[in-house]
Scaffold this active site. Structure first.
Site, short mmCIF file in Angstrom:
data_model
loop_
_atom_site.label_atom_id
_atom_site.label_comp_id
_atom_site.label_asym_id
_atom_site.label_seq_id
_atom_site.Cartn_x
_atom_site.Cartn_y
_atom_site.Cartn_z
N ASP A 8 -7.32 -9.50 -1.60
CA ASP A 8 -8.20 -8.34 -1.72
C ASP A 8 -9.35 -8.53 -0.72
O ASP A 8 -9.57 -9.63 -0.22
CB ASP A 8 -8.75 -8.23 -3.14
CG ASP A 8 -9.39 -6.89 -3.44
OD1 ASP A 8 -9.18 -5.94 -2.64
OD2 ASP A 8 -10.09 -6.76 -4.46
N HIS A 61 -3.15 -8.23 6.80
CA HIS A 61 -3.63 -8.18 5.41
C HIS A 61 -3.61 -9.57 4.79
O HIS A 61 -2.91 -9.82 3.79
CB HIS A 61 -2.75 -7.22 4.60
CG HIS A 61 -3.51 -6.14 3.90
ND1 HIS A 61 -4.17 -5.14 4.57
CD2 HIS A 61 -3.74 -5.91 2.58
CE1 HIS A 61 -4.75 -4.33 3.71
NE2 HIS A 61 -4.52 -4.79 2.49
N VAL A 84 0.86 -1.18 0.00
CA VAL A 84 0.00 0.00 0.00
C VAL A 84 0.90 1.23 0.00
O VAL A 84 1.96 1.25 0.63
CB VAL A 84 -0.93 0.02 1.24
CG1 VAL A 84 -0.14 0.13 2.54
CG2 VAL A 84 -1.95 1.14 1.13
N THR A 99 -13.50 -6.79 5.12
CA THR A 99 -13.54 -7.87 6.11
C THR A 99 -13.19 -7.34 7.49
O THR A 99 -13.82 -7.71 8.50
CB THR A 99 -12.58 -9.00 5.72
OG1 THR A 99 -12.92 -9.47 4.40
CG2 THR A 99 -12.66 -10.16 6.70
N ARG A 151 -13.66 -4.32 8.71
CA ARG A 151 -14.76 -3.52 9.27
C ARG A 151 -15.93 -4.41 9.69
O ARG A 151 -16.58 -4.14 10.71
CB ARG A 151 -15.19 -2.47 8.24
CG ARG A 151 -14.13 -1.38 8.03
CD ARG A 151 -14.60 -0.27 7.12
NE ARG A 151 -14.65 -0.65 5.72
CZ ARG A 151 -13.62 -0.64 4.88
NH1 ARG A 151 -12.41 -0.27 5.30
NH2 ARG A 151 -13.77 -0.98 3.60
N VAL A 159 6.17 3.23 0.32
CA VAL A 159 5.44 1.98 0.14
C VAL A 159 5.56 1.12 1.40
O VAL A 159 6.65 0.91 1.93
CB VAL A 159 5.98 1.20 -1.07
CG1 VAL A 159 5.28 -0.15 -1.19
CG2 VAL A 159 5.79 2.01 -2.35
N HIS A 160 4.40 0.65 1.87
CA HIS A 160 4.38 -0.25 3.03
C HIS A 160 4.04 -1.64 2.54
O HIS A 160 3.05 -1.84 1.84
CB HIS A 160 3.32 0.20 4.04
CG HIS A 160 3.14 -0.75 5.19
ND1 HIS A 160 4.00 -0.80 6.26
CD2 HIS A 160 2.19 -1.71 5.42
CE1 HIS A 160 3.60 -1.73 7.11
NE2 HIS A 160 2.50 -2.30 6.62
#
Length: 263
Positions: A178, A174, A127, A183, A185, A133-134
């Protein structure tokens, strides 16, 4: 009073009011909230359906002209996943296990991305953040991380703090290619519902502050900003329910009041 103290006090007031209104008095609000949560959660991820269009898709099965099929499928998937979350929320004594989380993700992308439904990531996930970039944990690390996460969640008390921490920790792993945000929340709302709180929506206009707060946490800067945002949204949601419950109580009182007969 602390943010946690304020939401606890409002929940206690709501619990008391619920006992004074007829069964089903808040069904209209709860239905609207479900649609709003689906709209807002998808919108944060780039879904182009408006709130009104999301309602038409879910309530009438209407296809919105000019909008991608993917956006329609995401709305249906999320709504079904949210329904499942609220159905199993009543099982408060049963711990949330790893298979529950994988099943939740399966529902989130069942039609929109069925090939990854419930399957842990098999590629690197990145991300872009304000500081570069992480990169998230490698796919080979995900199974062990999710096992540890699920063990923690299964033993944790159902509180708003646990709900918010579950969201943060899940996003940090993560675990899927995708659908991680949606998911996360929903998982947060599952914990909130088990604690007796109404589910909350993080609105599209919250996105900058929401993403920034997650990035701060991922950089090791703490979770105060994230928790404060979520406590604000939870308090606002409780205010909606309190207002509806007060109106329902007053209506019930009016309906049962004896009107003196004229002589």
């Amino acid at each position: 009073m602390t943010p946690a103290g304020k939401v606890f006090a409002k929940k206690r007031e709501l619990d008391a009011l619920r006992k004074k209104v007829r069964p089903g008095a808040l069904d209209g609000l709860e239905h609207s909230q479900r649609i709003d949560i689906t709209y807002t959660s998808n919108a944060i991820e780039g879904n182009t359906l408006t709130a009104g269009e999301t309602a038409l898709v879910l309530e009438k099965g209407i296809t919105i002209s000019g909008k991608p099929l993917k956006d329609h499928l995401e709305a249906v998937d999320h709504a079904r996943a949210l329904n499942w979350v609220l159905e199993i929320a009543s099982q408060r004594d049963a711990p949330i296990i790893e298979m529950d989380i994988r099943n939740l993700h399966h529902l989130v992308v069942a039609n929109s991305k069925s090939e990854i439904a419930g399957r842990y990531a098999d590629r690197a996930r990145y991300v872009n953040t304000d500081v570069g970039v992480h990169n998230f944990p490698a796919p080979t690390e995900v199974p062990a991380l999710m096992q540890t996460f699920s063990q923690w969640l299964g033993a944790a008390r159902n509180t708003p703090q646990t709900a918010f921490e579950a969201h943060r920790r899940f996003v940090g792993i993560h675990p899927f290619n995708d659908g991680n945000g949606r998911t996360a929340r929903l998982l947060m709302n599952l914990v909130l519902a088990r604690a007796g709180y109404p589910p909350v929506a993080i609105r599209p206009e919250d996105r900058p502050a929401y993403i920034a707060a997650l990035e701060i946490d991922q950089r090791g800067g703490g979770h105060a900003a994230f928790d404060n945002l979520l406590f604000e949204r939870l308090e606002q949601t409780l205010d909606l329910y309190l207002d509806a419950a007060r109106q329902a109580r007053d209506s019930s009182a009016d309906a049962t009041r004896i009107i003196p007969m004229r002589r």
